[in-house]
Design a protein around this motif. Structure first.
Motif, PDB file in Angstrom:
ATOM      1  N   TRP A   1       0.833  -1.199   0.000  1.00 58.35           N
ATOM      2  CA  TRP A   1       0.000   0.000   0.000  1.00 58.35           C
ATOM      3  C   TRP A   1       0.872   1.255   0.000  1.00 58.35           C
ATOM      4  CZ3 TRP A   1      -1.114   4.586   2.253  1.00 58.35           C
ATOM      5  CH2 TRP A   1      -2.384   5.132   2.046  1.00 58.35           C
ATOM      6  N   ASN A   2       1.928   1.237   0.796  1.00 54.42           N
ATOM      7  CA  ASN A   2       2.828   2.389   0.846  1.00 54.42           C
ATOM      8  C   ASN A   2       3.528   2.611  -0.492  1.00 54.42           C
ATOM      9  OD1 ASN A   2       2.196   2.919   3.514  1.00 54.42           O
ATOM     10  ND2 ASN A   2       3.904   1.728   4.328  1.00 54.42           N
ATOM     11  N   CYS A   3       3.881   1.518  -1.154  1.00 57.40           N
ATOM     12  CA  CYS A   3       4.488   1.653  -2.487  1.00 57.40           C
ATOM     13  C   CYS A   3       3.480   2.203  -3.486  1.00 57.40           C
ATOM     14  CB  CYS A   3       5.035   0.306  -2.955  1.00 57.40           C
ATOM     15  SG  CYS A   3       6.537  -0.221  -2.089  1.00 57.40           S
ATOM     16  N   ALA A   4       2.200   1.838  -3.325  1.00 56.87           N
ATOM     17  CA  ALA A   4       1.161   2.392  -4.194  1.00 56.87           C
ATOM     18  C   ALA A   4       1.014   3.892  -3.965  1.00 56.87           C
ATOM     19  CB  ALA A   4      -0.165   1.676  -3.945  1.00 56.87           C
ATOM     20  N   ALA A   5       1.119   4.306  -2.687  1.00 55.33           N
ATOM     21  CA  ALA A   5       1.078   5.746  -2.387  1.00 55.33           C
ATOM     22  C   ALA A   5       2.275   6.447  -3.019  1.00 55.33           C
ATOM     23  CB  ALA A   5       1.051   5.961  -0.878  1.00 55.33           C
ATOM     24  N   LEU A   6       3.419   5.775  -2.991  1.00 62.12           N
ATOM     25  CA  LEU A   6       4.621   6.344  -3.608  1.00 62.12           C
ATOM     26  C   LEU A   6       4.451   6.435  -5.122  1.00 62.12           C
ATOM     27  CD1 LEU A   6       7.525   7.351  -3.022  1.00 62.12           C
ATOM     28  CD2 LEU A   6       8.298   5.001  -3.443  1.00 62.12           C
ATOM     29  N   ALA A   7       3.766   5.479  -5.709  1.00 62.42           N
ATOM     30  CA  ALA A   7       3.516   5.526  -7.148  1.00 62.42           C
ATOM     31  C   ALA A   7       2.758   6.792  -7.525  1.00 62.42           C
ATOM     32  CB  ALA A   7       2.725   4.282  -7.580  1.00 62.42           C
ATOM     33  N   SER A   8       1.822   7.183  -6.679  1.00 60.53           N
ATOM     34  CA  SER A   8       1.077   8.426  -6.937  1.00 60.53           C
ATOM     35  C   SER A   8       2.007   9.632  -6.932  1.00 60.53           C
ATOM     36  CB  SER A   8      -0.010   8.606  -5.874  1.00 60.53           C
ATOM     37  OG  SER A   8      -0.974   7.573  -5.955  1.00 60.53           O
ATOM     38  N   ALA A   9       3.033   9.587  -6.088  1.00 65.09           N
ATOM     39  CA  ALA A   9       3.988  10.695  -6.029  1.00 65.09           C
ATOM     40  C   ALA A   9       4.888  10.731  -7.260  1.00 65.09           C
ATOM     41  CB  ALA A   9       4.831  10.592  -4.758  1.00 65.09           C
ATOM     42  N   PHE A  10       5.108   9.578  -7.886  1.00 59.57           N
ATOM     43  CA  PHE A  10       5.912   9.529  -9.118  1.00 59.57           C
ATOM     44  C   PHE A  10       5.085   9.879 -10.356  1.00 59.57           C
ATOM     45  CE2 PHE A  10       9.117   7.495  -6.611  1.00 59.57           C
ATOM     46  CZ  PHE A  10      10.302   7.564  -7.337  1.00 59.57           C
ATOM     47  N   TRP A  11       3.775   9.820 -10.209  1.00 70.61           N
ATOM     48  CA  TRP A  11       2.887  10.012 -11.350  1.00 70.61           C
ATOM     49  C   TRP A  11       3.165  11.291 -12.140  1.00 70.61           C
ATOM     50  CZ3 TRP A  11      -0.342   8.096 -14.762  1.00 70.61           C
ATOM     51  CH2 TRP A  11      -1.254   8.940 -15.389  1.00 70.61           C
ATOM     52  N   PRO A  12       3.399  12.443 -11.494  1.00 73.30           N
ATOM     53  CA  PRO A  12       3.589  13.678 -12.284  1.00 73.30           C
ATOM     54  C   PRO A  12       4.760  13.608 -13.253  1.00 73.30           C
ATOM     55  CG  PRO A  12       3.197  14.202  -9.976  1.00 73.30           C
ATOM     56  CD  PRO A  12       3.408  12.726 -10.045  1.00 73.30           C
ATOM     57  N   LEU A  13       5.744  12.739 -12.976  1.00 77.05           N
ATOM     58  CA  LEU A  13       6.918  12.656 -13.840  1.00 77.05           C
ATOM     59  C   LEU A  13       6.863  11.477 -14.803  1.00 77.05           C
ATOM     60  CD1 LEU A  13       9.746  13.493 -11.283  1.00 77.05           C
ATOM     61  CD2 LEU A  13       8.464  15.026 -12.769  1.00 77.05           C
ATOM     62  N   ILE A  14       5.980  10.550 -14.566  1.00 76.54           N
ATOM     63  CA  ILE A  14       5.928   9.356 -15.411  1.00 76.54           C
ATOM     64  C   ILE A  14       4.684   9.374 -16.284  1.00 76.54           C
ATOM     65  CG2 ILE A  14       5.772   6.829 -15.376  1.00 76.54           C
ATOM     66  CD1 ILE A  14       7.520   6.967 -12.805  1.00 76.54           C
ATOM     67  N   ASN A  15       3.546   9.728 -15.702  1.00 80.58           N
ATOM     68  CA  ASN A  15       2.313   9.954 -16.461  1.00 80.58           C
ATOM     69  C   ASN A  15       1.957   8.770 -17.358  1.00 80.58           C
ATOM     70  OD1 ASN A  15       0.083  11.534 -17.044  1.00 80.58           O
ATOM     71  ND2 ASN A  15       1.046  12.470 -18.842  1.00 80.58           N
ATOM     72  N   ASP A  16       2.192   7.584 -16.840  1.00 80.55           N
ATOM     73  CA  ASP A  16       1.863   6.365 -17.588  1.00 80.55           C
ATOM     74  C   ASP A  16       1.329   5.369 -16.576  1.00 80.55           C
ATOM     75  OD1 ASP A  16       1.822   3.896 -18.905  1.00 80.55           O
ATOM     76  OD2 ASP A  16       3.488   4.457 -20.217  1.00 80.55           O
ATOM     77  N   GLU A  17       0.015   5.345 -16.436  1.00 80.07           N
ATOM     78  CA  GLU A  17      -0.601   4.522 -15.396  1.00 80.07           C
ATOM     79  C   GLU A  17      -0.280   3.048 -15.565  1.00 80.07           C
ATOM     80  OE1 GLU A  17      -5.023   3.644 -13.471  1.00 80.07           O
ATOM     81  OE2 GLU A  17      -4.763   5.147 -15.050  1.00 80.07           O
TER      82      GLU A  17
END
Length: 486
Positions: free
Chosen positions: A294-310
């Motif tokens: 779950w914590n890694c999923a939260a971290l994924a949201s933080a990376f989203w602005p730079l990766i923008n590939d769900e």
């Protein structure tokens, strides 16, 4: 304020400090009044090329008497809820120590308020400081990635928690104290330049293999996920429960960070909760791997602005499960003395743990006693399980399968027993031992803190003079309650 000459061992040119504002703020410490030594970790000190003997200059440093210190801001999810801005509320970064091949940051915990204390007093109390000091070193000796504890000093300064207690400071050492929450902080504020600066710093300092990558940020995310999954498996394999697995307590290096309410399992219990504040059991023993994901999923949201590939982020996130399962099985195979892999191993391990849960068998003691099992002399089995205060009949069915599994790979007793003794500890930091050491320390006697530290430094050795610390815990140990208060 005149800093001790030993600060020459510390470089203020710490890479993280070099990031400057807004990542880090220079602050003043508030040294403990009339500090005294509780312990100096001479083993760790020696590995860092520091003096192995206690000294007045280091007592001053470890109590907060320094010219310069820094703290950092971060945010995070606490018990699954976005908590907003947090930060180093009582942690002060002093600088770094550089050995030939490694870089370590040095941090004080409990040396006064910071801009991120959020109305708190910036202090740590004696009991929680002892628990962190001992746990850090116990985990390191178990070969689990962790922050380390260089020193523990106390003071008669009163500190109010549920009752009036006295203050202490732990000197912590780690390659880095950067957390998931640091990354979340800038992502949730949509501060993309700062987010990029921070991620580039993490890559340059800790993941230089990514410098040539065409996709460094997604690769960084995957490595953090992988290290986190591995750490979760390592916790499970020694029966360690963290208790406060919030994203602000998760390291980007996959090391155990922040020893608040924690505990090692006594009798095995899938649903064991070590933090009585966690009434819903979010961070129970069984849930720790899920919380890590779950914590890694939260971290994924933080990376989203730079990766923008769900799809890409989701794909890398889901590798958590593969890495965790592989690590978990490998670790438990070692605990059981297996050298080869069989498809049936997962079921054998699960059935064993379910049996331990059902019969409330001591986790650590069971695996240590299992080291003595012999394929050539089954008549000794009853003696092996006698220290568990459980009848051999409880284990017969599983033991029959276990013996067959060992014979399948032609396991040799002497070699397997030796390997298992190097994997399954004789000694762990049981809650009641920490509690006894704390009680003596509160009366001014620190001898048990130091003795425990020495014993836990060699958890796989027999150490016959301390065998009483390797036995089943007393009944009153079940009543020990640990919370977030510190």
């Amino acid at each position: 304020m005149n800093a001790p000459t030993e600060t020459l061992f510390l470089s203020h040119e710490t890479p993280f400090v070099g990031l400057a504002h807004p990542f880090i703020e220079q602050v003043n410490t508030k040294p403990l009044p009339q500090p005294y030594w509780i312990d100096w970790n001479n083993t760790l000190a020696q590995s860092l090329n520091l003096p192995i003997e206690r000294s007045k200059p280091w007592l001053d440093i470890c109590s907060g008497l320094v010219d310069k210190a820094w703290c950092s801001v971060y945010s995070g999810h606490q018990f699954g809820v976005w908590a907003g801005q947090l930060g180093d509320g009582r942690a002060h970064l002093l600088g770094s120590i550089n050995t030939i091949d490694k870089h370590y940051e040095v941090q004080l915990k409990g040396a006064g308020v910071t801009p991120f204390s959020r109305m708190a007093d910036g202090r740590a109390v004696l009991r929680s400081s002892i628990r962190e000091y001992l746990a850090s070193e116990a985990m390191a000796a178990l070969h689990i990635p962790t922050t380390r504890a260089l020193a523990l000093v106390g003071s008669n300064l009163p500190v109010r928690r549920e009752t009036i207690e006295t203050a202490a400071v732990v000197t912590r050492v780690s390659p880095s104290f950067v957390r998931f929450g640091h990354i979340e902080h800038y992502a949730h504020r949509n501060q993309l330049p700062q987010l990029i600066t921070l991620l580039d710093f993490i890559i340059n300092q800790y993941y230089p293999q990514l410098l040539e990558s065409d996709t460094p940020y997604i690769d960084l995310f995957e490595l953090i996920v992988s290290h986190t999954a591995r750490l979760m498996a390592q916790w499970q394999a020694v029966g360690f429960c963290h208790g406060v697995m919030n994203t602000d307590n998760m390291s980007v290096l996959g090391i155990t960070l922040d020893y608040g309410p924690y505990g090692f399992l006594d009798h095995f219990d899938w649903q064991h909760i070590c933090n009585h504040t966690d009434q819903q059991g979010r961070y129970s023993y069984a849930n720790q791997p899920h919380a890590g994901y779950w914590n890694c999923a939260a971290l994924a949201s933080a990376f989203w602005p730079l990766i923008n590939d769900e799809a890409l982020l989701s794909e890398r996130l889901e590798r958590f499960h593969e890495r965790y399962e592989w690590s978990y099985l490998q670790l438990f195979r070692k605990k059981l003395g297996f050298k080869k892999q069989e498809e049936s191993d997962a079921a054998l391990i699960k059935d064993l743990l379910d049996m331990l849960h059902h019969h409330q068998v001591d986790f650590t003691l069971f695996f240590r006693q299992l080291c003595e099992l012999s394929l050539t002399n089954s008549s000794q089995d009853e003696l092996i399980f006698a220290p568990l205060e459980r009848s051999l009949s409880l284990f017969n069915s599983w033991l029959s399968r276990y013996r067959q599994r060992l014979m399948l790979e032609h396991s040799e007793d002497r070699e397997r027993q030796s390997d298992m003794r190097r994997t399954n500890p004789r000694f762990i930091l049981r809650n009641y031992l920490a509690q006894e050491a704390i009680k003596l320390a509160e009366e001014g006697d620190f001898s048990m803190v130091r003795q425990l530290k020495t014993v836990l430094d060699k958890p796989f050795d027999e150490q016959p003079t301390h065998q009483h610390w390797a036995q089943l815990p007393p009944q009153w140990a079940k009543e020990i309650s640990v919370s977030c208060s510190s």
